[in-house]
Design a protein around this motif. Structure first.
Motif, PDB file in Angstrom:
ATOM      1  N   CYS A 154      -4.253  -9.367  -8.559  1.00  0.00           N
ATOM      2  CA  CYS A 154      -3.385  -9.576  -9.204  1.00  0.00           C
ATOM      3  C   CYS A 154      -2.979  -8.042  -9.494  1.00  0.00           C
ATOM      4  O   CYS A 154      -1.390  -7.837  -8.858  1.00  0.00           O
ATOM      5  N   LEU A 155      -3.088  -7.455  -9.420  1.00  0.00           N
ATOM      6  CA  LEU A 155      -2.825  -5.460  -9.093  1.00  0.00           C
ATOM      7  C   LEU A 155      -2.048  -5.531  -7.526  1.00  0.00           C
ATOM      8  O   LEU A 155      -1.197  -4.376  -7.636  1.00  0.00           O
ATOM      9  N   SER A 156      -3.276  -5.484  -7.203  1.00  0.00           N
ATOM     10  CA  SER A 156      -3.130  -5.239  -5.380  1.00  0.00           C
ATOM     11  C   SER A 156      -1.823  -6.079  -5.056  1.00  0.00           C
ATOM     12  O   SER A 156      -0.643  -5.210  -4.081  1.00  0.00           O
ATOM     13  N   ASP A 183      -1.660   1.324  -8.162  1.00  0.00           N
ATOM     14  CA  ASP A 183      -2.792   2.161  -7.968  1.00  0.00           C
ATOM     15  C   ASP A 183      -4.021   2.961  -8.481  1.00  0.00           C
ATOM     16  O   ASP A 183      -5.184   1.743  -8.657  1.00  0.00           O
ATOM     17  N   ASP A 184      -3.832   3.290  -9.664  1.00  0.00           N
ATOM     18  CA  ASP A 184      -4.734   3.564 -10.849  1.00  0.00           C
ATOM     19  C   ASP A 184      -5.096   2.362 -11.346  1.00  0.00           C
ATOM     20  O   ASP A 184      -6.423   2.773 -11.554  1.00  0.00           O
ATOM     21  N   LEU A 185      -4.270   1.537 -12.133  1.00  0.00           N
ATOM     22  CA  LEU A 185      -4.617   0.821 -12.862  1.00  0.00           C
ATOM     23  C   LEU A 185      -6.108  -0.398 -12.135  1.00  0.00           C
ATOM     24  O   LEU A 185      -7.000  -0.609 -12.218  1.00  0.00           O
ATOM     25  N   ARG A 242     -11.652  10.046   1.882  1.00  0.00           N
ATOM     26  CA  ARG A 242     -10.731   9.910   2.566  1.00  0.00           C
ATOM     27  C   ARG A 242      -9.287   9.576   1.913  1.00  0.00           C
ATOM     28  O   ARG A 242      -7.580  10.221   2.333  1.00  0.00           O
ATOM     29  N   GLY A 243      -8.742  10.021   0.265  1.00  0.00           N
ATOM     30  CA  GLY A 243      -7.735  10.129  -0.561  1.00  0.00           C
ATOM     31  C   GLY A 243      -7.193   8.985  -0.356  1.00  0.00           C
ATOM     32  O   GLY A 243      -5.814   9.029  -0.326  1.00  0.00           O
ATOM     33  N   TRP A 244      -7.649   7.614  -0.134  1.00  0.00           N
ATOM     34  CA  TRP A 244      -6.481   6.508  -0.138  1.00  0.00           C
ATOM     35  C   TRP A 244      -5.830   5.844  -1.565  1.00  0.00           C
ATOM     36  O   TRP A 244      -6.250   6.102  -2.338  1.00  0.00           O
ATOM     37  N   ARG A 245      -4.948   5.505  -1.009  1.00  0.00           N
ATOM     38  CA  ARG A 245      -3.408   5.000  -2.015  1.00  0.00           C
ATOM     39  C   ARG A 245      -2.944   4.378  -1.636  1.00  0.00           C
ATOM     40  O   ARG A 245      -2.959   4.336  -1.125  1.00  0.00           O
TER      41      ARG A 245
END
Length: 279
Positions: A154-156, A183-185, A242-245
């Motif tokens: 849901c957050l995505s 993104d953090d959640l 890879r630092g995906w965000r």
């Protein structure tokens, strides 16, 4: 009052909460959002009461088992875990808009369990393979993990919606939390889900050894649980290495939840040792 009646009332409470959260988001009314939070909280209490009463009814009928062994009962617990996890997140971060995305999922779980003519809410004795002390540990850990993935899903969706957010402009998009918070959640929910899914796979393997004499047999449910585990493991690895965000993480999280749903519901249509999950 029977557990089925209490859980049916819970279904309507979750539906009311979902509706009110959506109204609060569209019309930007915090007061309606607070009512939605209250409805969701009362629904959660009803969900807990119905779950506990069903457990008591099982003992009264001489079955003496936790209500976690068929599709109806697992949907009830899945909804309970989703709402409990969500309410903690909202209480901590104070963003009511998240409820417009999360509560419909809980409502659909309860509605499917309570209103589908193909799902029986009758309390039945355990199948021989399920008579184990590992039942509670395995099912509870798996579904807490699924709940974490559901909230992350849901957050995505909200992360993807954020592309419509315009800075300094009042609209329904202005109520969406900032992308970095979402993104953090999402990452935290995926981590929670991954840890509990891992525990669920381990406890399931131990249970399988006691029930069928082997830890792993490539049953469809086992296979898709492993596929789901690898999807989320890949996501966590990509974020760390890879630092995906942002949107890449969101898209991967949504795909992962698709695998969760197939693991939970889709494989019940296939022959296997877990086919009792469709009852």
């Amino acid at each position: 009052m029977s557990s089925s009646l209490i859980l049916s009332i819970t279904t309507y409470l979750y539906g009311m909460a979902a509706f009110l959260y959506i109204i609060a988001w569209i019309f930007r009314k915090n007061a309606i959002g607070r009512i939605a939070f209250l409805a969701a909280t009362i629904g959660l209490l009803g969900n807990l009461a119905g779950f506990g009463l069903r457990w008591t009814e099982s003992y009264q009928m001489g079955f003496g088992r936790a209500p976690l062994s068929n599709l109806y009962e697992s949907l009830v617990f899945f909804a309970l875990a989703i709402v409990a996890l969500y309410l903690v997140v909202e209480k901590r971060h104070g963003h009511q808009t998240m409820g417009a995305f999360v509560m419909p999922i809980a409502f659909l779980c309860m509605a499917y369990a309570s209103l589908s003519p193909n799902i029986s809410d009758r309390i039945q004795p355990l199948l021989p393979a399920l008579k184990s002390n590992w039942l509670i540990a395995h099912v509870v850990t798996c579904f807490i993990g699924y709940a974490g993935f559901a909230v992350a899903f849901c957050l995505s969706l909200m992360v993807l919606v954020c592309r419509n957010k315009k800075e300094g402009r009042e609209s329904i998009w202005s109520k969406i939390p900032e992308p970095h918070l979402l993104d953090d959640l999402t990452h935290k929910m995926v981590m929670l889900g991954f840890l509990f899914l891992t525990a669920g796979i381990i406890t399931g393997a131990v249970w399988a050894n006691s029930a069928w004499g082997r830890y792993w047999g490539w049953d469809p449910k086992e296979t898709w649980s492993l596929i789901t585990w690898f999807i989320y493991a890949t996501l966590l690895h990509a974020r760390l290495m890879r630092g995906w965000r942002g949107r890449r993480t969101a898209v991967f999280s949504i795909a992962g939840f698709g695998a969760v749903l197939f693991t939970y519901l889709g494989v019940n249509l296939l022959p296997g040792l877990h086919s009792y999950g469709s009852m």
